[in-house]
Design a protein around this motif. Structure first.
Motif, PDB file in Angstrom:
ATOM      1  N   ASP A 118      39.438  41.002  45.872  1.00 11.45           N
ATOM      2  CA  ASP A 118      40.621  40.283  45.399  1.00 11.45           C
ATOM      3  C   ASP A 118      41.394  39.743  46.608  1.00 11.45           C
ATOM      4  O   ASP A 118      41.801  40.509  47.487  1.00 11.45           O
ATOM      5  CB  ASP A 118      41.499  41.230  44.592  1.00 11.45           C
ATOM      6  CG  ASP A 118      42.645  40.523  43.878  1.00 11.45           C
ATOM      7  OD1 ASP A 118      42.998  39.401  44.280  1.00 11.45           O
ATOM      8  OD2 ASP A 118      43.180  41.105  42.918  1.00 11.45           O
ATOM      9  N   ARG A 119      41.609  38.447  46.660  1.00 12.05           N
ATOM     10  CA  ARG A 119      42.297  37.834  47.808  1.00 12.05           C
ATOM     11  C   ARG A 119      43.816  37.906  47.690  1.00 12.05           C
ATOM     12  O   ARG A 119      44.524  37.518  48.627  1.00 12.05           O
ATOM     13  CB  ARG A 119      41.864  36.372  47.963  1.00 12.05           C
ATOM     14  CG  ARG A 119      40.387  36.183  48.282  1.00 12.05           C
ATOM     15  CD  ARG A 119      40.023  36.776  49.648  1.00 12.05           C
ATOM     16  NE  ARG A 119      39.641  38.192  49.572  1.00 12.05           N
ATOM     17  CZ  ARG A 119      39.452  38.966  50.631  1.00 12.05           C
ATOM     18  NH1 ARG A 119      39.640  38.495  51.854  1.00 12.05           N
ATOM     19  NH2 ARG A 119      39.104  40.229  50.481  1.00 12.05           N
ATOM     20  N   MET A 120      44.352  38.356  46.574  1.00 16.03           N
ATOM     21  CA  MET A 120      45.786  38.635  46.417  1.00 16.03           C
ATOM     22  C   MET A 120      46.659  37.446  46.815  1.00 16.03           C
ATOM     23  O   MET A 120      47.706  37.590  47.449  1.00 16.03           O
ATOM     24  CB  MET A 120      46.161  39.862  47.251  1.00 16.03           C
ATOM     25  CG  MET A 120      45.366  41.123  46.921  1.00 16.03           C
ATOM     26  SD  MET A 120      45.734  41.765  45.274  1.00 16.03           S
ATOM     27  CE  MET A 120      47.375  42.417  45.511  1.00 16.03           C
ATOM     28  N   GLN A 121      46.268  36.250  46.447  1.00  8.43           N
ATOM     29  CA  GLN A 121      46.950  35.047  46.935  1.00  8.43           C
ATOM     30  C   GLN A 121      48.409  34.977  46.486  1.00  8.43           C
ATOM     31  O   GLN A 121      49.293  34.636  47.284  1.00  8.43           O
ATOM     32  CB  GLN A 121      46.181  33.809  46.478  1.00  8.43           C
ATOM     33  CG  GLN A 121      44.835  33.665  47.167  1.00  8.43           C
ATOM     34  CD  GLN A 121      44.073  32.435  46.711  1.00  8.43           C
ATOM     35  OE1 GLN A 121      44.466  31.755  45.771  1.00  8.43           O
ATOM     36  NE2 GLN A 121      42.965  32.150  47.368  1.00  8.43           N
ATOM     37  N   ALA A 231      39.802  42.778  54.576  1.00 10.44           N
ATOM     38  CA  ALA A 231      41.198  42.540  54.195  1.00 10.44           C
ATOM     39  C   ALA A 231      41.403  41.130  53.669  1.00 10.44           C
ATOM     40  O   ALA A 231      40.734  40.176  54.094  1.00 10.44           O
ATOM     41  CB  ALA A 231      42.116  42.778  55.395  1.00 10.44           C
ATOM     42  N   ALA A 232      42.351  41.002  52.758  1.00  8.35           N
ATOM     43  CA  ALA A 232      42.738  39.677  52.276  1.00  8.35           C
ATOM     44  C   ALA A 232      43.575  38.952  53.322  1.00  8.35           C
ATOM     45  O   ALA A 232      43.593  37.722  53.375  1.00  8.35           O
ATOM     46  CB  ALA A 232      43.523  39.809  50.973  1.00  8.35           C
ATOM     47  N   LEU A 264      50.244  45.253  47.145  1.00  6.09           N
ATOM     48  CA  LEU A 264      49.340  45.219  48.294  1.00  6.09           C
ATOM     49  C   LEU A 264      49.206  46.600  48.915  1.00  6.09           C
ATOM     50  O   LEU A 264      50.192  47.307  49.110  1.00  6.09           O
ATOM     51  CB  LEU A 264      49.873  44.253  49.357  1.00  6.09           C
ATOM     52  CG  LEU A 264      49.805  42.768  49.005  1.00  6.09           C
ATOM     53  CD1 LEU A 264      50.843  41.981  49.794  1.00  6.09           C
ATOM     54  CD2 LEU A 264      48.402  42.223  49.271  1.00  6.09           C
ATOM     55  N   ALA A 265      47.978  46.990  49.215  1.00  5.78           N
ATOM     56  CA  ALA A 265      47.732  48.195  50.008  1.00  5.78           C
ATOM     57  C   ALA A 265      47.686  47.788  51.472  1.00  5.78           C
ATOM     58  O   ALA A 265      47.303  46.658  51.804  1.00  5.78           O
ATOM     59  CB  ALA A 265      46.419  48.846  49.598  1.00  5.78           C
ATOM     60  N   ALA A 266      48.075  48.698  52.348  1.00  2.00           N
ATOM     61  CA  ALA A 266      48.188  48.337  53.759  1.00  2.00           C
ATOM     62  C   ALA A 266      47.833  49.509  54.658  1.00  2.00           C
ATOM     63  O   ALA A 266      47.986  50.672  54.281  1.00  2.00           O
ATOM     64  CB  ALA A 266      49.608  47.865  54.076  1.00  2.00           C
ATOM     65  N   ALA A 267      47.384  49.157  55.857  1.00  3.06           N
ATOM     66  CA  ALA A 267      47.182  50.141  56.916  1.00  3.06           C
ATOM     67  C   ALA A 267      47.601  49.500  58.227  1.00  3.06           C
ATOM     68  O   ALA A 267      47.215  48.368  58.521  1.00  3.06           O
ATOM     69  CB  ALA A 267      45.720  50.587  56.989  1.00  3.06           C
ATOM     70  N   LEU A 300      45.853  44.031  55.059  1.00  8.30           N
ATOM     71  CA  LEU A 300      46.365  44.024  53.697  1.00  8.30           C
ATOM     72  C   LEU A 300      45.285  43.638  52.701  1.00  8.30           C
ATOM     73  O   LEU A 300      44.398  42.843  53.004  1.00  8.30           O
ATOM     74  CB  LEU A 300      47.517  43.011  53.570  1.00  8.30           C
ATOM     75  CG  LEU A 300      48.689  43.108  54.539  1.00  8.30           C
ATOM     76  CD1 LEU A 300      49.602  41.907  54.353  1.00  8.30           C
ATOM     77  CD2 LEU A 300      49.436  44.388  54.323  1.00  8.30           C
ATOM     78  N   GLY A 301      45.400  44.170  51.516  1.00  6.31           N
ATOM     79  CA  GLY A 301      44.481  43.794  50.443  1.00  6.31           C
ATOM     80  C   GLY A 301      44.736  44.655  49.229  1.00  6.31           C
ATOM     81  O   GLY A 301      45.785  45.296  49.103  1.00  6.31           O
ATOM     82  N   ARG A 302      43.788  44.659  48.333  1.00  6.28           N
ATOM     83  CA  ARG A 302      43.878  45.530  47.158  1.00  6.28           C
ATOM     84  C   ARG A 302      42.951  46.720  47.358  1.00  6.28           C
ATOM     85  O   ARG A 302      41.772  46.558  47.675  1.00  6.28           O
ATOM     86  CB  ARG A 302      43.513  44.789  45.876  1.00  6.28           C
ATOM     87  CG  ARG A 302      43.679  45.673  44.629  1.00  6.28           C
ATOM     88  CD  ARG A 302      43.285  44.945  43.345  1.00  6.28           C
ATOM     89  NE  ARG A 302      44.185  43.847  43.020  1.00  6.28           N
ATOM     90  CZ  ARG A 302      45.389  43.999  42.476  1.00  6.28           C
ATOM     91  NH1 ARG A 302      45.865  45.210  42.223  1.00  6.28           N
ATOM     92  NH2 ARG A 302      46.132  42.956  42.193  1.00  6.28           N
TER      93      ARG A 302
END
Length: 321
Positions: A118-121, A231-232, A264-267, A300-302
């Motif tokens: 998923d690119r989470m646009q 990542a997106a 968004l999930a993040a690290a 970032l991404g899902r």
């Protein structure tokens, strides 16, 4: 703010992000209106954070977490001048309505695994508006450049014996570790299988890593380009160059909560800001203004459903003094 209110707010504030999950902030309720933040002396990082900047930012993030958690309970809280021996002070100053980001304080997690496709646009578009201190990179070639830069900087860090030993001391590679569910970076949070965690415990030992690195396996052991490239987007968090780390930590926390709010999930890839060469490369390549400082870089991404681990935090009796 009663003692019960205070404990409830600290319980949520303790979920704030902090370097290596060392949880360096201690809390003291001085009176009904005054809260002091203090630094736990055994939770600094002399090798990974020699100037103390990351720990100071962690205190700022904790303070912001307290302000947010207090707003959910109707308390307006503002920073005040710290007294001697304190790293921060907060004052209860009337009533408040909940901050928009407050409900996401207990939902934020670090996700270190691979993202979905998923690119989470839509979320990224909204994030660019909500968090102007973030520079979002979505082009494949830019993300790949960051991934390779991250691997190179990480390898330089792991080749530093003192840094590696310090990091390993905060890693919890087995559920049998006595602090598995209290602090540090446990294998579940690092998205490691039990076999991977066992291998890391051996490979990162003094002497062993040097032998493996000499055989050309260092990049394999420390690299995570495949995860970064899933990542997106990659986000560069930048703040005023002369800003106090405590204030930077507050902004860092709010930016991360904006990501959480938008799904968004993040690290964080903090090494990219800590490593001089990597930080200079990013600043030049992506034209950061000269009066801005690179604070950290997020991927970032899902995250896959149900993949985010539960929070690992110290009990209240250890952080309220």
């Amino acid at each position: 703010m009663t003692p019960d209110d205070f404990e409830a707010v600290v319980a949520d504030a303790a979920l704030s992000p902090n370097v290596h999950n060392t949880q360096p902030t201690l809390w003291r309720r001085i009176d009904t209106r005054t809260i002091a933040l203090l630094e736990a002396p055994d939770r600094t990082l002399p090798h990974g954070d020699p100037t103390g900047r990351d720990v100071a930012a962690s205190h700022g993030a904790a303070a912001e977490g307290f302000i947010l958690a207090a707003s959910l309970r109707g308390f307006a809280v503002r920073p005040a001048l710290a007294h001697e021996g304190e790293v921060g002070r907060l004052l209860v100053d009337g009533a408040a309505t909940p901050d928009l980001l407050a409900p996401f304080l207990t939902r934020r997690r670090t996700y270190r695994g691979r993202f979905t496709t998923d690119r989470m646009q839509a979320a990224l578009t909204d994030l660019a508006v909500a968090a102007p201190d973030l520079m979002l990179l979505t082009r494949t070639e830019d993300i790949d450049h960051v991934a390779r830069l991250n691997d190179a900087a990480s390898l330089r860090g792991f080749r530093n014996k003192a840094f590696r030993a310090e990091l390993l001391s905060w890693m919890r590679l087995s559920p049998r570790h006595p602090r598995w569910s209290k602090d540090g970076l446990n294998a579940r949070a690092m998205e490691m299988s039990s076999l991977e965690a066992m291998g890391a415990g051996v490979a990162l030992r003094p002497g062993v890593f040097e032998i493996l690195d000499g055989l050309g396996l260092g990049p394999v052991l420390t690299g995570e380009a495949a995860v970064v490239n899933s990542a997106a987007a990659v986000a560069l968090l930048h703040r005023p160059a002369d800003e106090a780390p405590f204030e930077t930590g507050r902004a860092w926390h709010r930016a991360w909560l904006e990501m959480t709010r938008l799904g968004l999930a993040a690290a964080p890839m903090t090494v990219l800001a800590d490593d001089t060469d990597a930080a200079a490369d990013l600043s030049v390549r992506f034209n950061l203004p000269p009066d801005r400082r690179l604070i950290t870089v997020f991927r970032l991404g899902r995250a896959p459903d149900s993949s985010l681990p539960p929070p690992v935090r110290r009990p209240l009796k250890d952080v309220i003094i």
